[in-house]
Design an enzyme around this catalytic site. Structure first.
Site, short mmCIF file in Angstrom:
data_model
loop_
_atom_site.label_atom_id
_atom_site.label_comp_id
_atom_site.label_asym_id
_atom_site.label_seq_id
_atom_site.Cartn_x
_atom_site.Cartn_y
_atom_site.Cartn_z
CE LYS A 120 -2.49 1.36 3.74
NZ LYS A 120 -3.25 1.75 4.28
CG ASP A 138 -7.53 3.90 2.27
OD1 ASP A 138 -7.97 3.61 1.44
OD2 ASP A 138 -7.50 4.93 2.94
#
Length: 211
Positions: A120, A138
């Site tokens: 991420k 997210d």
């Protein structure tokens, strides 16, 4: 959800916010990388408060590394998990100095090899600092993708892959920011604000609210 709906959704996002960006404050790829590492399980507001004090003092791999773990902790102790994050940031600075001439690398493989940098975080840096069409999924993007049915998936990686496949190419670079902001301020977790949502008529969420 069909292709036409997705096209309309991202068209509206663009019309509403033509140049979206992260709410993390930064002025270089390195500052962004550190801010993103610090933002894990923390708010952007909290990270910005800390980096506003840190970056005027140290904002290069060499200057942060010179602070050492204990010195860095003094600046970031208001952020959750600051002990582990301080260790990772110092190790990352050392790796950047020794392996990358103090420059932030622009490939996923090199970024993910840095301490404290997962998929991420790498995606955020690749997209925001280097303009690559990546999707950092997210909690907000995961929720919005599933709730609206833009790109439903059972896990983060599945949602990421579907977004890369389904988001119209013209909107791919900025899609990450639009979806985060939409999840943060409109399509919130507990009770989405459907009544003030710019894509309410296109969204396929069944339990819409009037707020």
């Amino acid at each position: 959800m069909n292709k036409q709906k997705r096209e309309q959704i991202f068209k509206r996002f663009k019309e509403n916010n033509p140049e979206p960006t992260t709410e993390l404050e930064y002025s270089s790829p390195f500052e962004l990388l550190i801010a993103v590492i610090l933002s894990a399980q923390a708010t952007d507001v909290g990270v910005n408060k800390a980096t506003r004090k840190l970056y005027p003092v140290a904002n290069t791999p060499e200057s942060i590394y010179a602070l050492g773990v204990d010195g860095l902790k003094e600046y970031i102790k208001t952020i959750g998990l600051y002990n582990a994050k301080a260790e990772n940031v110092i190790k990352t600075c050392k790796a950047l100095i020794e392996q990358h001439q103090s420059q932030v690398p622009d490939t996923r493989e090199a970024l993910e090899a840095l301490p404290g940098v997962g998929r991420k975080t790498a995606n955020v840096v690749l997209n925001t600092a280097f303009g690559q069409p990546t999707m950092a999924v997210d909690t907000h993007i995961y929720r919005v993708s599933n709730r609206t049915k833009i790109a439903p998936g059972k896990n983060v990686l599945e949602v990421e892959k579907k977004l890369l496949k389904f988001v119209p190419k013209d909107y791919l670079i900025d899609a990450h920011h639009w979806l985060i902001l939409h999840g943060r301020y409109t399509c919130i977790a507990r009770k989405p604000r459907c009544g003030s949502c710019i894509i309410e008529d296109l969204c396929e969420f069944k339990q819409k609210t009037e707020i």
